[in-house]
Design an enzyme around this catalytic site. Structure first.
Site, PDB file in Angstrom:
ATOM      1  N   GLU A   1       0.867  -1.187   0.000  1.00 32.82           N
ATOM      2  CA  GLU A   1       0.000   0.000   0.000  1.00 32.82           C
ATOM      3  C   GLU A   1       0.896   1.227   0.000  1.00 32.82           C
ATOM      4  O   GLU A   1       1.783   1.354   0.858  1.00 32.82           O
ATOM      5  CB  GLU A   1      -0.932   0.046   1.213  1.00 32.82           C
TER       6      GLU A   1
ATOM      7  N   GLU B   1       4.968   4.886   3.645  1.00 33.03           N
ATOM      8  CA  GLU B   1       4.495   6.206   4.077  1.00 33.03           C
ATOM      9  C   GLU B   1       5.676   7.174   4.097  1.00 33.03           C
ATOM     10  O   GLU B   1       6.771   6.814   4.502  1.00 33.03           O
ATOM     11  CB  GLU B   1       3.843   6.072   5.470  1.00 33.03           C
TER      12      GLU B   1
ATOM     13  N   ASP C   1       9.662   8.200   0.062  1.00 28.33           N
ATOM     14  CA  ASP C   1       8.839   8.824  -0.962  1.00 28.33           C
ATOM     15  C   ASP C   1       8.644   7.811  -2.078  1.00 28.33           C
ATOM     16  O   ASP C   1       9.625   7.267  -2.603  1.00 28.33           O
ATOM     17  CB  ASP C   1       9.538  10.084  -1.500  1.00 28.33           C
TER      18      ASP C   1
ATOM     19  N   ASP D   1      -3.183  11.677  -1.887  1.00 26.00           N
ATOM     20  CA  ASP D   1      -3.234  13.148  -1.860  1.00 26.00           C
ATOM     21  C   ASP D   1      -3.588  13.663  -3.254  1.00 26.00           C
ATOM     22  O   ASP D   1      -3.018  13.207  -4.254  1.00 26.00           O
ATOM     23  CB  ASP D   1      -1.874  13.712  -1.424  1.00 26.00           C
TER      24      ASP D   1
ATOM     25  N   ASP E   1     -12.597   9.419  -2.480  1.00 29.36           N
ATOM     26  CA  ASP E   1     -13.891  10.126  -2.571  1.00 29.36           C
ATOM     27  C   ASP E   1     -13.719  11.398  -3.405  1.00 29.36           C
ATOM     28  O   ASP E   1     -14.676  12.134  -3.594  1.00 29.36           O
ATOM     29  CB  ASP E   1     -14.406  10.509  -1.172  1.00 29.36           C
TER      30      ASP E   1
ATOM     31  N   THR F   1     -10.510   2.112   4.882  1.00 25.59           N
ATOM     32  CA  THR F   1      -9.351   2.866   5.348  1.00 25.59           C
ATOM     33  C   THR F   1      -9.865   3.945   6.320  1.00 25.59           C
ATOM     34  O   THR F   1     -11.070   4.168   6.433  1.00 25.59           O
ATOM     35  CB  THR F   1      -8.618   3.548   4.173  1.00 25.59           C
ATOM     36  N   GLU F   2      -8.915   4.632   6.976  1.00 22.84           N
ATOM     37  CA  GLU F   2      -9.334   5.708   7.880  1.00 22.84           C
ATOM     38  C   GLU F   2     -10.119   6.786   7.137  1.00 22.84           C
ATOM     39  O   GLU F   2     -11.169   7.234   7.582  1.00 22.84           O
ATOM     40  CB  GLU F   2      -8.099   6.352   8.509  1.00 22.84           C
TER      41      GLU F   2
HETATM   42  N1  SAM Z   1      -4.328   5.618   2.843  1.00 19.86           N
HETATM   43  C1  SAM Z   1      -4.760   6.274   4.077  1.00 19.86           C
HETATM   44  C2  SAM Z   1      -6.259   6.272   4.165  1.00 19.86           C
HETATM   45  O1  SAM Z   1      -6.930   6.000   3.155  1.00 19.86           O
HETATM   46  O2  SAM Z   1      -6.785   6.517   5.271  1.00 19.86           O
HETATM   47  C3  SAM Z   1      -4.176   7.678   4.184  1.00 19.86           C
HETATM   48  C4  SAM Z   1      -4.629   8.671   3.154  1.00 19.86           C
HETATM   49  S1  SAM Z   1      -3.768  10.239   3.266  1.00 19.86           S
HETATM   50  C5  SAM Z   1      -4.816  11.338   2.442  1.00 19.86           C
HETATM   51  C6  SAM Z   1      -2.455  10.033   2.075  1.00 19.86           C
HETATM   52  C7  SAM Z   1      -1.166   9.523   2.690  1.00 19.86           C
HETATM   53  O3  SAM Z   1      -0.232   9.277   1.642  1.00 19.86           O
HETATM   54  C8  SAM Z   1      -0.491  10.523   3.618  1.00 19.86           C
HETATM   55  O4  SAM Z   1      -0.187   9.907   4.845  1.00 19.86           O
HETATM   56  C9  SAM Z   1       0.767  10.951   2.863  1.00 19.86           C
HETATM   57  O5  SAM Z   1       1.840  11.302   3.726  1.00 19.86           O
HETATM   58  C10 SAM Z   1       1.059   9.723   2.027  1.00 19.86           C
HETATM   59  N2  SAM Z   1       1.798  10.028   0.804  1.00 19.86           N
HETATM   60  C11 SAM Z   1       1.498  10.978  -0.114  1.00 19.86           C
HETATM   61  N3  SAM Z   1       2.396  11.006  -1.106  1.00 19.86           N
HETATM   62  C12 SAM Z   1       3.297  10.022  -0.822  1.00 19.86           C
HETATM   63  C13 SAM Z   1       4.467   9.563  -1.473  1.00 19.86           C
HETATM   64  N4  SAM Z   1       4.911  10.138  -2.601  1.00 19.86           N
HETATM   65  N5  SAM Z   1       5.150   8.558  -0.911  1.00 19.86           N
HETATM   66  C14 SAM Z   1       4.733   7.989   0.254  1.00 19.86           C
HETATM   67  N6  SAM Z   1       3.615   8.385   0.918  1.00 19.86           N
HETATM   68  C15 SAM Z   1       2.912   9.392   0.386  1.00 19.86           C
END
Ligand code: SAM
Length: 228
Positions: A45, A70, A97, A119, A155, A194-195
């Site tokens: 994931e 993450e 990243d 994101d 969403d 997911t959260e």
């Molecule tokens: N997947 C979880 C959920 O559905 O509840 C979290 C969603 S949150 C909006 C997006 C997560 O992706 C954040 O914790 C962010 O730090 C991580 N993220 C965004 N771009 C990323 C990247 N390039 N590499 C690793 N993590 C990333």
């Protein structure tokens, strides 16, 4: 997701046996099954946030190896704390990243990729940072097995529309595509929330989802040519 600075989160992550140390990441490609000590399939994931989804998945599927990725230590810390409460042998974490994802997994090593509530990066000039963009699809193409697939939930309708438009130019096609996952009993079977999914579906937002595979036929030949 970015949490306020949590004192010591970097140190906790660096010392956690659940997280692959950054200096070891470059030695991981092609060696994940060795690391888990079995030949089970590998699901990852990307952007797992606090890890609710992947922890639940790993608990429900001990026959599969999972890796949660993450970017931020402050967020990953929550997933590590969850593992300290309930340790699972088939789950590991990477703080990195995802732009470097193909330097951590080998060619065709990953069986499935989950992107959950990625994101949105709403500005056009940031579109390459979106995890379902064609730039990321090219990276996923390198690490996925021949019949591997990608599942994406969100969403955010604008992000989902963008993701769907990226498929054909990048050489992928949807096996499943819905704009209201929670209204589809068949697709909801086995769905792990997911959260963000819990939060936004409780607000009444419909959840979009696709499951994609590499394109078939002439499209596939074209991609193979481009890969050469
Ligand atoms: N997947 C979880 C959920 O559905 O509840 C979290 C969603 S949150 C909006 C997006 C997560 O992706 C954040 O914790 C962010 O730090 C991580 N993220 C965004 N771009 C990323 C990247 N390039 N590499 C690793 N993590 C990333």
């Amino acid at each position: 997701m970015r949490l306020r600075n949590v004192t010591g989160s970097r140190e906790v992550i660096a010392g956690s046996r659940f997280v692959v140390p950054e200096e070891e990441q470059k030695r991981c490609p092609g060696r994940w099954r060795e690391r888990f000590g079995n030949q089970n399939p590998l699901y990852i994931e990307i952007g797992m946030g606090k890890g609710k989804f992947i922890h639940t998945m790993a608990k429900e599927h001990p026959e599969i190896n999972f890796v949660g990725i993450e970017k931020y230590s402050t967020v990953l810390l929550r997933a590590v704390q969850k593992m300290e409460q309930e340790e699972l042998p088939n789950l590991k974490f990477l703080r990195m990243d995802a732009e470097e994802i193909d330097q951590v997994f080998g060619h065709g090593e990953v069986d499935r990729i989950y992107l959950n509530f990625s994101d949105p990066w709403p500005k056009d000039r940031h579109s390459k940072r979106r995890l379902p963009s064609r730039e990321f699809l090219a990276r996923y193409d390198r690490i996925l097995t021949e019949d591997g697939h990608i599942e994406f939930k969100t969403d955010n309708r604008a992000l989902f529309d963008f993701a769907v438009e990226e498929l054909s130019p990048a050489g992928w096609e949807a096996k499943v595509l819905t704009y209201d996952l929670h209204a589809d009993a068949a697709l909801m079977e086995g769905n792990v929330m997911t959260e963000y999914e819990e939060k936004f579906s409780a607000m009444g937002n419909p959840i979009c989802k696709y499951v994609i595979v590499r394109g078939s036929g002439s499209e596939k030949d074209e991609i193979a040519k481009r890969r050469r």
